[in-house]
Design a protein around this motif. Structure first.
Motif, PDB file in Angstrom:
ATOM      1  N   LEU A  28      30.760  24.021  30.183  1.00  0.00           N
ATOM      2  CA  LEU A  28      32.506  23.702  30.254  1.00  0.00           C
ATOM      3  C   LEU A  28      32.333  22.763  31.248  1.00  0.00           C
ATOM      4  O   LEU A  28      33.414  21.571  30.660  1.00  0.00           O
ATOM      5  CB  LEU A  28      33.168  25.032  30.692  1.00  0.00           C
ATOM      6  N   LEU A  29      31.859  21.903  31.658  1.00  0.00           N
ATOM      7  CA  LEU A  29      31.939  21.365  32.262  1.00  0.00           C
ATOM      8  C   LEU A  29      31.565  19.736  31.843  1.00  0.00           C
ATOM      9  O   LEU A  29      32.700  18.476  31.486  1.00  0.00           O
ATOM     10  CB  LEU A  29      31.045  20.890  34.037  1.00  0.00           C
ATOM     11  N   HIS A  30      30.560  19.979  30.739  1.00  0.00           N
ATOM     12  CA  HIS A  30      30.827  18.292  30.203  1.00  0.00           C
ATOM     13  C   HIS A  30      31.522  18.506  29.125  1.00  0.00           C
ATOM     14  O   HIS A  30      31.430  17.795  28.536  1.00  0.00           O
ATOM     15  CB  HIS A  30      29.542  18.527  29.884  1.00  0.00           C
ATOM     16  N   ALA A  31      31.794  19.675  28.270  1.00  0.00           N
ATOM     17  CA  ALA A  31      32.541  20.117  27.108  1.00  0.00           C
ATOM     18  C   ALA A  31      33.706  21.179  27.065  1.00  0.00           C
ATOM     19  O   ALA A  31      33.595  21.687  25.948  1.00  0.00           O
ATOM     20  CB  ALA A  31      32.079  19.985  25.919  1.00  0.00           C
ATOM     21  N   PRO A  32      34.417  20.407  27.445  1.00  0.00           N
ATOM     22  CA  PRO A  32      35.740  21.706  28.434  1.00  0.00           C
ATOM     23  C   PRO A  32      36.355  22.298  27.113  1.00  0.00           C
ATOM     24  O   PRO A  32      37.035  23.347  27.274  1.00  0.00           O
ATOM     25  CB  PRO A  32      36.697  20.890  29.260  1.00  0.00           C
ATOM     26  N   ARG A  53      30.238  15.243  16.526  1.00  0.00           N
ATOM     27  CA  ARG A  53      29.072  14.432  16.222  1.00  0.00           C
ATOM     28  C   ARG A  53      28.356  14.234  17.539  1.00  0.00           C
ATOM     29  O   ARG A  53      27.309  13.788  18.122  1.00  0.00           O
ATOM     30  CB  ARG A  53      28.916  13.827  14.913  1.00  0.00           C
ATOM     31  N   GLU A  54      29.602  13.353  18.194  1.00  0.00           N
ATOM     32  CA  GLU A  54      29.781  12.222  19.040  1.00  0.00           C
ATOM     33  C   GLU A  54      29.079  13.036  20.435  1.00  0.00           C
ATOM     34  O   GLU A  54      28.457  12.166  21.627  1.00  0.00           O
ATOM     35  CB  GLU A  54      30.809  11.298  19.108  1.00  0.00           C
ATOM     36  N   ALA A  55      29.252  13.625  20.820  1.00  0.00           N
ATOM     37  CA  ALA A  55      29.332  14.955  21.716  1.00  0.00           C
ATOM     38  C   ALA A  55      27.731  15.064  21.849  1.00  0.00           C
ATOM     39  O   ALA A  55      26.753  15.404  22.838  1.00  0.00           O
ATOM     40  CB  ALA A  55      30.028  15.728  21.495  1.00  0.00           C
ATOM     41  N   LEU A  56      27.268  14.698  20.980  1.00  0.00           N
ATOM     42  CA  LEU A  56      26.197  15.251  20.850  1.00  0.00           C
ATOM     43  C   LEU A  56      24.818  14.744  21.483  1.00  0.00           C
ATOM     44  O   LEU A  56      23.737  15.989  22.852  1.00  0.00           O
ATOM     45  CB  LEU A  56      24.852  15.677  19.498  1.00  0.00           C
ATOM     46  N   PRO A  57      24.653  13.373  22.160  1.00  0.00           N
ATOM     47  CA  PRO A  57      23.344  13.211  22.651  1.00  0.00           C
ATOM     48  C   PRO A  57      23.893  13.333  24.717  1.00  0.00           C
ATOM     49  O   PRO A  57      23.054  13.772  25.621  1.00  0.00           O
ATOM     50  CB  PRO A  57      24.108  11.578  22.894  1.00  0.00           C
ATOM     51  N   THR A  58      25.550  13.966  24.837  1.00  0.00           N
ATOM     52  CA  THR A  58      26.115  14.151  25.664  1.00  0.00           C
ATOM     53  C   THR A  58      25.461  15.684  26.305  1.00  0.00           C
ATOM     54  O   THR A  58      25.018  16.142  26.714  1.00  0.00           O
ATOM     55  CB  THR A  58      27.211  14.730  26.491  1.00  0.00           C
ATOM     56  N   LEU A  59      25.075  16.742  25.029  1.00  0.00           N
ATOM     57  CA  LEU A  59      24.893  17.747  25.138  1.00  0.00           C
ATOM     58  C   LEU A  59      23.428  18.194  24.614  1.00  0.00           C
ATOM     59  O   LEU A  59      22.735  19.388  25.681  1.00  0.00           O
ATOM     60  CB  LEU A  59      25.420  19.130  23.303  1.00  0.00           C
ATOM     61  N   VAL A 112      25.642  18.275  36.677  1.00  0.00           N
ATOM     62  CA  VAL A 112      26.589  18.324  37.388  1.00  0.00           C
ATOM     63  C   VAL A 112      27.209  16.662  38.539  1.00  0.00           C
ATOM     64  O   VAL A 112      28.612  16.924  38.507  1.00  0.00           O
ATOM     65  CB  VAL A 112      26.929  19.437  38.678  1.00  0.00           C
ATOM     66  N   ALA A 113      26.680  16.337  38.607  1.00  0.00           N
ATOM     67  CA  ALA A 113      26.794  15.317  39.989  1.00  0.00           C
ATOM     68  C   ALA A 113      27.340  14.022  38.966  1.00  0.00           C
ATOM     69  O   ALA A 113      28.612  13.410  39.641  1.00  0.00           O
ATOM     70  CB  ALA A 113      25.488  14.958  41.086  1.00  0.00           C
ATOM     71  N   ARG A 114      26.582  14.217  38.515  1.00  0.00           N
ATOM     72  CA  ARG A 114      27.217  12.582  37.089  1.00  0.00           C
ATOM     73  C   ARG A 114      27.983  13.077  36.492  1.00  0.00           C
ATOM     74  O   ARG A 114      29.054  12.098  36.248  1.00  0.00           O
ATOM     75  CB  ARG A 114      25.787  12.225  36.777  1.00  0.00           C
ATOM     76  N   ALA A 115      28.829  14.085  36.531  1.00  0.00           N
ATOM     77  CA  ALA A 115      30.297  14.925  35.163  1.00  0.00           C
ATOM     78  C   ALA A 115      30.927  14.297  36.507  1.00  0.00           C
ATOM     79  O   ALA A 115      32.012  14.475  36.011  1.00  0.00           O
ATOM     80  CB  ALA A 115      29.653  15.809  34.587  1.00  0.00           C
ATOM     81  N   THR A 116      30.983  14.854  38.060  1.00  0.00           N
ATOM     82  CA  THR A 116      32.483  14.636  38.261  1.00  0.00           C
ATOM     83  C   THR A 116      32.215  13.355  39.399  1.00  0.00           C
ATOM     84  O   THR A 116      33.124  13.378  40.069  1.00  0.00           O
ATOM     85  CB  THR A 116      31.962  16.468  39.913  1.00  0.00           C
TER      86      THR A 116
END
Ligand SMILES: C[S@@+](CC[C@H](N)C(=O)[O-])C[C@H]1O[C@@H](n2cnc3c(N)ncnc32)[C@H](O)[C@@H]1O
Length: 315
Positions: A28-32, A53-59, A112-116
């Motif tokens: 949920l932090l990466h794909a709220p 589909r563009e979210a797949l590399p992040t997931l 988490v560090a990178r996402a925040t």
């Protein structure tokens, strides 16, 4: 589109009964807006999400994700998205020693560090682990294509780190350049001794030293990310080497806050029985950092309830 994220069974080794709640927090932090639903299965537990589909590399980069499937009614099709790590997994998973931080938890903390972090992305990204042990954070950073610096007070740590990296580089024919040396003049207990490995445009180094006074070792360098697994304080066992880390952390907080770049993020994993979350939060907010709401509590044993605390530095 609808996708199933296969939960890596190794995550149970990091989070025990709380694997799914920790996985949801990271997701949920990466794909709220992905509205995850749990698909329970004895071997193939998945989190079902709605995402473009563009979210797949992040997931695919999330610490608990072992694979991704596209969902079409009853049918699942394997997606080719993968995290594109740079170096072999054995670099992170190959070393086994007492006190090693679980590899999946370490990746969670880095994600988490990178996402925040709101520092404009530099390449390579730089992370500091001021209580680095034998370097799990540094080794993960290398796989992610980042640079990393670790500080560890135990004198044998640099030599162990060196042995491990050299062995893996030889086994996997990884091109690298090794540098050994001392930052400034060698201090008491070998302080300042380091080993550094350069892989293409990124480098990782472990320095012997005290996390309470990193400035002389880091010579003014600032980092967009700080990630560390703090010593686990355990009450009532003061004579077997486990202690209350609060006094040490009180001394570390201003030093680490000064090492964080404006807009940077600091992720600390800790045993929430000691120090209590509010104590840790007070130490680091008094040092000028802001608390981020992310949490991922998970029970490891009777005496360890591990959690993450995330702090950011105003830009
Ligand atoms: C939980 S361990 C980290 C393990 C590490 N992530 C790994 O996987 O190897 C915490 C580390 O903090 C180190 N430590 C504790 N106090 C320290 C200090 N004042 N300065 C530097 N390191 C310290 C301990 O020696 C221990 O190695």
């Amino acid at each position: 589109m609808r996708f199933d994220l296969l939960v890596d069974p190794r995550a149970d080794g990091a989070y025990f009964a709380d694997t799914l709640s920790v996985a949801r927090a990271e997701l949920l932090l990466h794909a709220p807006t992905c509205e995850p639903a749990v698909i329970e299965h004895p071997m193939f537990t998945r989190l079902r999400v709605d995402a473009p589909r563009e979210a797949l590399p992040t997931l695919a980069r999330l610490s608990f994700v072992q694979g991704i499937f596209a969902v079409d009614g009853e049918h699942l099709t394997v997606e080719s998205a993968e995290p594109a790590h740079r170096l072999p997994a054995a670099l992170v998973y190959g070393a086994k020693y007492r006190g090693k931080t679980h590899e999946i938890l370490t990746l969670l903390a880095l994600n988490v560090a990178r996402a925040t972090c709101t520092v404009p992305v530099e390449t390579p990204l730089k992370v500091l682990d001021p209580m680095a042990g034998r370097g799990t954070t540094l080794l993960w950073a290398a796989r992610l294509g980042w640079s990393a610096t670790g500080i560890e007070r135990q004198t044998g740590a640099v030599a162990d780190f060196q042995r491990h990296v050299k062995k893996q580089c030889k086994l996997h024919r990884i091109k690298h350049k090794e540098t050994r040396g001392t930052v400034g003049r060698k201090g008491r207990g070998g302080a300042g001794a380091f080993a550094r490995y350069r892989f293409e445009d990124q480098a990782i180094r472990l320095i012997t030293g005290d996390a309470r006074a990193t400035q002389p070792l880091l010579q003014g360098e600032r980092f967009p990310l700080i990630v560390s697994d703090l010593p686990y304080g355990i009450q009532h066992k003061r004579d077997d080497g486990w202690r209350d880390p609060t006094a040490t952390l009180r001394a570390c907080a201003p030093d680490w806050a000064a090492r964080l770049a404006p807009g940077g993020s600091m992720v600390l994993s800790f045993n929430a029985f000691l120090p209590k979350r509010e104590v840790l939060v007070r130490l680091f907010t008094e040092a000028g950092l802001q608390l981020h709401p992310f949490r991922a509590p998970h029970r490891m044993s009777e005496s360890i309830l591990r959690d993450l605390a995330v702090f950011t530095k105003p830009a």
